[in-house]
Design a protein around this motif. Sequence first.
Motif, short mmCIF file in Angstrom:
data_model
loop_
_atom_site.label_atom_id
_atom_site.label_comp_id
_atom_site.label_asym_id
_atom_site.label_seq_id
_atom_site.Cartn_x
_atom_site.Cartn_y
_atom_site.Cartn_z
N ILE A 1 0.84 -1.19 0.00
CA ILE A 1 0.00 0.00 0.00
C ILE A 1 0.88 1.25 0.00
N LYS A 2 0.62 2.18 -0.89
CA LYS A 2 1.44 3.38 -1.03
C LYS A 2 1.41 4.22 0.24
N LYS A 3 2.55 4.89 0.53
CA LYS A 3 2.67 5.69 1.74
C LYS A 3 1.65 6.82 1.78
N GLU A 4 1.38 7.44 0.64
CA GLU A 4 0.41 8.53 0.62
C GLU A 4 -0.99 8.03 0.95
N ASN A 5 -1.30 6.81 0.51
CA ASN A 5 -2.60 6.22 0.86
C ASN A 5 -2.66 5.84 2.33
N GLN A 6 -1.54 5.37 2.87
CA GLN A 6 -1.49 5.05 4.30
C GLN A 6 -1.78 6.28 5.15
N LYS A 7 -1.22 7.42 4.76
CA LYS A 7 -1.45 8.66 5.51
C LYS A 7 -2.92 9.07 5.46
N LYS A 8 -3.55 8.91 4.28
CA LYS A 8 -4.98 9.23 4.15
C LYS A 8 -5.82 8.36 5.07
N ILE A 9 -5.49 7.05 5.09
CA ILE A 9 -6.25 6.12 5.91
C ILE A 9 -6.11 6.47 7.39
N LEU A 10 -4.88 6.70 7.84
CA LEU A 10 -4.64 7.00 9.25
C LEU A 10 -5.34 8.28 9.69
N GLU A 11 -5.34 9.29 8.83
CA GLU A 11 -6.00 10.55 9.18
C GLU A 11 -7.50 10.36 9.30
N LYS A 12 -8.08 9.58 8.42
CA LYS A 12 -9.53 9.35 8.48
C LYS A 12 -9.89 8.53 9.71
N ILE A 13 -9.05 7.58 10.07
CA ILE A 13 -9.28 6.81 11.29
C ILE A 13 -9.15 7.72 12.51
N ARG A 14 -8.14 8.60 12.49
CA ARG A 14 -7.87 9.48 13.63
C ARG A 14 -9.07 10.36 13.98
N VAL A 15 -9.76 10.85 12.95
CA VAL A 15 -10.90 11.74 13.20
C VAL A 15 -12.21 10.96 13.33
N GLY A 16 -12.14 9.63 13.25
CA GLY A 16 -13.32 8.81 13.50
C GLY A 16 -14.30 8.72 12.35
N LYS A 17 -13.82 8.91 11.12
CA LYS A 17 -14.71 8.82 9.96
C LYS A 17 -14.65 7.43 9.36
N GLN A 18 -15.78 6.97 8.84
CA GLN A 18 -15.85 5.65 8.23
C GLN A 18 -15.07 5.63 6.92
N LEU A 19 -14.30 4.58 6.72
CA LEU A 19 -13.54 4.41 5.48
C LEU A 19 -14.46 3.97 4.35
N ASP A 20 -14.13 4.43 3.14
CA ASP A 20 -14.97 4.08 1.98
C ASP A 20 -15.05 2.57 1.77
N SER A 21 -13.95 1.88 2.02
CA SER A 21 -13.92 0.43 1.79
C SER A 21 -14.78 -0.34 2.78
N GLU A 22 -15.12 0.28 3.89
CA GLU A 22 -15.88 -0.40 4.93
C GLU A 22 -17.38 -0.13 4.85
N LYS A 23 -17.79 0.68 3.90
CA LYS A 23 -19.22 0.94 3.72
C LYS A 23 -19.89 -0.29 3.11
N ALA A 24 -21.18 -0.39 3.30
CA ALA A 24 -21.93 -1.56 2.83
C ALA A 24 -21.96 -1.62 1.30
N ASN A 25 -22.30 -2.80 0.80
CA ASN A 25 -22.49 -3.04 -0.64
C ASN A 25 -21.20 -2.90 -1.44
N GLN A 26 -20.10 -3.40 -0.87
CA GLN A 26 -18.84 -3.48 -1.59
C GLN A 26 -18.65 -4.94 -2.04
N THR A 27 -18.51 -5.16 -3.33
CA THR A 27 -18.35 -6.51 -3.85
C THR A 27 -17.25 -6.55 -4.90
N ILE A 28 -16.37 -7.53 -4.82
CA ILE A 28 -15.42 -7.78 -5.91
C ILE A 28 -15.42 -9.28 -6.19
N GLU A 29 -15.13 -9.65 -7.43
CA GLU A 29 -15.16 -11.05 -7.84
C GLU A 29 -13.98 -11.33 -8.74
N PHE A 30 -13.44 -12.54 -8.63
CA PHE A 30 -12.32 -12.96 -9.47
C PHE A 30 -12.65 -14.32 -10.07
#
Length: 229
Positions: free
Chosen positions: A56-85
């Motif tokens: 995971i890129k460092k710039e993305n890691q910083k975005k994730i940590l900041e969003k967690i720090r302020v208590g906001k829900q991450l986009d990946s954790e919202k409902a109705n996320q599906t991927i298939e292979f």
Amino acid sequence: MNKRIKISIVALLLLFLLTITSTPASAQTNDMTQQKQILTERTKTDLISYWDKIGIKKENQKKILEKIRVGKQLDSEKANQTIEFTPKLLSEGGSITKEFGDGSFIILTVTPLKNNNNFSTAATCGSGYCIQTVKVSKWSVNSGASFNAKIVNVKNGYDYISSISNPEITVFGGTASNVDFKIAKKYEDANGRAHAYLRYDESILGIASNTTTIGIRVGNDTYSTYINR
């Protein structure tokens, strides 16, 4: 189907997990007080180490940590996320990543195994059939899960899932509960493909909770894997 589930709260190694067996705890409450308690320096260090291992890129890691720090829900954790292979070949594996604008992610990995669980790129085939064991793995911001499925593709016949094994769930700074691991439909038939899954409820760093399912479907002499949350 009764299976022993491995759940680790602290450490995660990509694809090979060293986990501590424990009883799943109930989901934690979604409030800022709990979030501040969970995101300790130890958890932050473990998360960064995990993200580095899976690229995971460092710039993305910083975005994730900041969003967690302020208590906001991450986009990946919202409902109705599906991927298939869907591999092109029975013996083929691979990985697919879904990235989000806030730096969060979901990764689905499929690894073909020999029936003795050693890595191999070849299925075992006989007269009119092929057997392949695959490892289905899911990785997201603070958790991973995986299981093995032994599948049988029958030429000019209905395919099936012979068995499932080795369920593992690992969570950083949270808990997993209500685990359901089973073959929902053993045999392909005229109504659809065979199907097995690992499903569990997960708390995400005190910010949210989700039900996550990773699964495999078998039919038409091939298979597909998926993540749904």
